[in-house]
Design a protein around this motif. Structure first.
Motif, PDB file in Angstrom:
ATOM      1  N   PHE A  53       0.835  -1.203   0.000  1.00 25.38           N
ATOM      2  CA  PHE A  53       0.000   0.000   0.000  1.00 25.38           C
ATOM      3  C   PHE A  53       0.872   1.256   0.000  1.00 25.38           C
ATOM      4  O   PHE A  53       0.658   2.182  -0.790  1.00 25.38           O
ATOM      5  CB  PHE A  53      -0.916  -0.005   1.230  1.00 25.38           C
ATOM      6  N   LEU A  54       1.840   1.302   0.895  1.00 25.26           N
ATOM      7  CA  LEU A  54       2.648   2.509   1.059  1.00 25.26           C
ATOM      8  C   LEU A  54       3.556   2.765  -0.132  1.00 25.26           C
ATOM      9  O   LEU A  54       3.760   3.913  -0.524  1.00 25.26           O
ATOM     10  CB  LEU A  54       3.463   2.407   2.345  1.00 25.26           C
ATOM     11  N   TRP A  55       4.099   1.721  -0.721  1.00 26.38           N
ATOM     12  CA  TRP A  55       4.990   1.922  -1.871  1.00 26.38           C
ATOM     13  C   TRP A  55       4.216   2.429  -3.086  1.00 26.38           C
ATOM     14  O   TRP A  55       4.685   3.315  -3.797  1.00 26.38           O
ATOM     15  CB  TRP A  55       5.729   0.625  -2.187  1.00 26.38           C
ATOM     16  N   GLY A  60       2.365   7.302  -6.277  1.00 27.50           N
ATOM     17  CA  GLY A  60       1.233   8.096  -6.742  1.00 27.50           C
ATOM     18  C   GLY A  60       1.211   9.515  -6.226  1.00 27.50           C
ATOM     19  O   GLY A  60       0.689  10.417  -6.899  1.00 27.50           O
ATOM     20  N   CYS A  61       1.777   9.762  -5.029  1.00 23.83           N
ATOM     21  CA  CYS A  61       1.666  11.089  -4.414  1.00 23.83           C
ATOM     22  C   CYS A  61       2.300  12.224  -5.226  1.00 23.83           C
ATOM     23  O   CYS A  61       1.671  13.275  -5.401  1.00 23.83           O
ATOM     24  CB  CYS A  61       2.245  11.053  -3.000  1.00 23.83           C
ATOM     25  N   LEU A 103      -5.465  -5.626  -3.925  1.00 23.91           N
ATOM     26  CA  LEU A 103      -6.404  -4.575  -3.555  1.00 23.91           C
ATOM     27  C   LEU A 103      -5.741  -3.510  -2.684  1.00 23.91           C
ATOM     28  O   LEU A 103      -6.104  -2.334  -2.755  1.00 23.91           O
ATOM     29  CB  LEU A 103      -7.599  -5.187  -2.827  1.00 23.91           C
ATOM     30  N   ARG A 104      -4.768  -3.903  -1.870  1.00 22.30           N
ATOM     31  CA  ARG A 104      -4.024  -2.903  -1.091  1.00 22.30           C
ATOM     32  C   ARG A 104      -3.236  -1.977  -2.020  1.00 22.30           C
ATOM     33  O   ARG A 104      -3.111  -0.773  -1.761  1.00 22.30           O
ATOM     34  CB  ARG A 104      -3.081  -3.593  -0.111  1.00 22.30           C
ATOM     35  N   ALA A 105      -2.705  -2.532  -3.107  1.00 18.20           N
ATOM     36  CA  ALA A 105      -2.019  -1.697  -4.094  1.00 18.20           C
ATOM     37  C   ALA A 105      -2.999  -0.728  -4.750  1.00 18.20           C
ATOM     38  O   ALA A 105      -2.696   0.453  -4.941  1.00 18.20           O
ATOM     39  CB  ALA A 105      -1.349  -2.573  -5.155  1.00 18.20           C
ATOM     40  N   ALA A 106      -4.201  -1.227  -5.088  1.00 17.23           N
ATOM     41  CA  ALA A 106      -5.223  -0.362  -5.687  1.00 17.23           C
ATOM     42  C   ALA A 106      -5.632   0.750  -4.728  1.00 17.23           C
ATOM     43  O   ALA A 106      -5.865   1.893  -5.141  1.00 17.23           O
ATOM     44  CB  ALA A 106      -6.437  -1.198  -6.094  1.00 17.23           C
ATOM     45  N   ALA A 353       6.324   7.666   2.511  1.00 15.38           N
ATOM     46  CA  ALA A 353       5.618   6.404   2.303  1.00 15.38           C
ATOM     47  C   ALA A 353       6.568   5.293   1.867  1.00 15.38           C
ATOM     48  O   ALA A 353       6.368   4.122   2.222  1.00 15.38           O
ATOM     49  CB  ALA A 353       4.512   6.587   1.271  1.00 15.38           C
ATOM     50  N   ILE A 354       7.595   5.622   1.102  1.00 12.73           N
ATOM     51  CA  ILE A 354       8.584   4.604   0.732  1.00 12.73           C
ATOM     52  C   ILE A 354       9.209   4.011   1.985  1.00 12.73           C
ATOM     53  O   ILE A 354       9.301   2.791   2.158  1.00 12.73           O
ATOM     54  CB  ILE A 354       9.674   5.213  -0.170  1.00 12.73           C
TER      55      ILE A 354
END
Length: 431
Positions: A53-55, A60-61, A103-106, A353-354
């Motif tokens: 999720f965080l990566w 995206g940020c 889904l966590r990636a999405a 987030a990384i």
């Protein structure tokens, strides 16, 4: 509606969306035992629920920040809410570890659109002397969402309904999108006190020339590594160390930490705005104090032998961490152009987030060997080093960067006529 009331209403609407943002992302961390049992997930895969999720969120940020600086911020935040709510509902249908991680990636993609845009909208609605407290109030939604999402997820998991938790949270987000969009249609997206014509060029090259901002891009990841180590693994750590059930572990891992964080956020925001009249580096000084005071709290969180001492350490960590959380973005806004604020938040979130992803992953990989307790102690040492680096940056980097941005804003507002104020700009940059 007056500007003050309009700005207050904006914060209120943004607050609830941000609250749902954290409810949806955090609920999974209090369900780890149930996910192990139902989906057969390993500790490493559980760590990846946070890391992936965080990566993805990190990547995206910066893109979201650049989009928000050039296109409609109002549309982006509503679109983000709708998509992450749909992903939350879909998570309730996950039938395997692979599907859950996908889904966590999405969710990382969809939620990355929100924060850079929301922070920039909030900053634009408030003058510099009120900016820290406004963003601090908004950030309390992160705290409320973490507590509520963690407790609700753990409570539903204890009742064999972890899937239902995602269905409920996602449905609430979809319903809220309607009044949220209706309100935002009447919001002015541009800064109220500064000229900020949207730039036609990429913000990244501009931001990378600001040395104080680059320092923040190093310090912030250190801070959030410790934060996400606690967010991701403290419920499981307490469950195993003190033999708690999932709901009680989630409650103890969040309530003491997050309630005092709210106090630190609001107090730090008001204190920073008050001190801003005396030193323009007030936000950086409070961030320095935050890192140095949080360090021993991290150590005692992992090494204490009783639940009572653990609760006290968590409470003081929350109090001191709030000083940084409410001031990191307003501090960056002091040294970057107004038309790059969303991009600045995006880049800071990328860096944070990384590193946060590694915190979630390392917690799973090293839980049995190194242990969460030792990992917390090592992180405490990194906090001390980051605090020292900030002190050096305040002395050597901030005065010049602050004076440069103030001078640039003056020239933009005066049409390039105002060289006589260079000296006063330099005086304003005093530490």
């Amino acid at each position: 509606m007056s500007k003050a009331k309009s700005a207050g209403a904006l914060v209120a609407f943004m607050w609830f969306a941000y609250f749902l943002n954290y409810c949806d992302r955090q609920a999974v961390f209090s369900m780890f035992p149930s996910l192990k049992a139902d989906l057969g997930m390993t500790d490493k895969q559980l760590g990846l629920t946070g890391a992936i999720f965080l990566w993805v969120y990190a990547v995206g940020c910066p893109i979201a920040g650049q989009l928000a600086d050039r296109f409609s911020k109002r549309l982006l935040v509503v679109l983000s809410l709708i998509v992450w709510s749909l992903v939350t509902v879909a998570t309730g249908f996950a039938g395997s570890a692979f599907m859950l991680l996908g889904l966590r990636a999405a969710m990382g993609i969809s939620e990355s659109l929100f924060m850079p845009t929301a922070i920039a909208l909030t900053a634009n609605a408030h003058p510099p002397e009120l900016r820290s407290r406004a963003i601090a109030v908004l950030t309390t939604a992160q705290i409320a969402g973490t507590v509520t999402g963690s407790w609700f997820g753990g409570w539903m998991a204890d009742h064999g309904q972890w899937r239902g938790a995602f269905f409920v949270l996602g449905a609430v987000g979809l319903l809220y999108a309607l009044p949220y969009f209706a309100f935002l249609r009447g919001v002015n997206e541009n800064p109220t006190t500064e000229t900020a014509t949207p730039s036609k060029t990429l913000a990244f090259p501009i931001l990378l020339r600001v040395r104080t901002f680059l320092l923040l891009c190093v310090v912030f990841p250190v801070f959030v590594f410790g934060l996400w180590l606690l967010y991701g693994w403290l419920p499981t750590f307490l469950k195993e160390k003190f033999a708690l059930n999932q709901a009680d572990a989630a409650f103890n891992a969040t309530i003491f930490l997050q309630l005092t964080t709210a106090i630190g956020l609001l107090g730090g925001g008001m204190l920073a705005d008050r001190l801003y009249r005396r030193t323009k580096a007030s936000r950086l000084w409070l961030m320095t104090a935050s890192l140095i005071l949080c360090a021993p709290c991290l150590h005692f969180l992992g090494s204490s032998d009783t639940l009572t001492v653990t609760r006290i350490a968590a409470a003081f960590f929350g109090l001191f961490s709030g000083l940084l959380m409410g001031n990191i973005f307003p501090a960056a806004f002091e040294v970057v152009p107004a038309d790059t604020r969303a991009s600045a938040v995006g880049i800071l979130n990328f860096c944070g987030a990384i590193m946060s992803g590694f915190a979630a992953l390392f917690g799973g990989m090293w839980k049995q060997s190194l242990g969460i307790d030792r990992l917390l102690s090592f992180t405490a040492l990194a906090y001390l080093a980051a605090g020292i680096a900030l002190i050096m940056g305040i002395k050597r980097l901030f005065p010049r960067d602050f004076a440069a941005i103030r001078l640039a804003r003056h020239h933009e507002q005066r049409g390039g006529l105002g060289g006589a104020t260079v000296g006063s700009s330099r005086q304003d940059s005093g530490q």
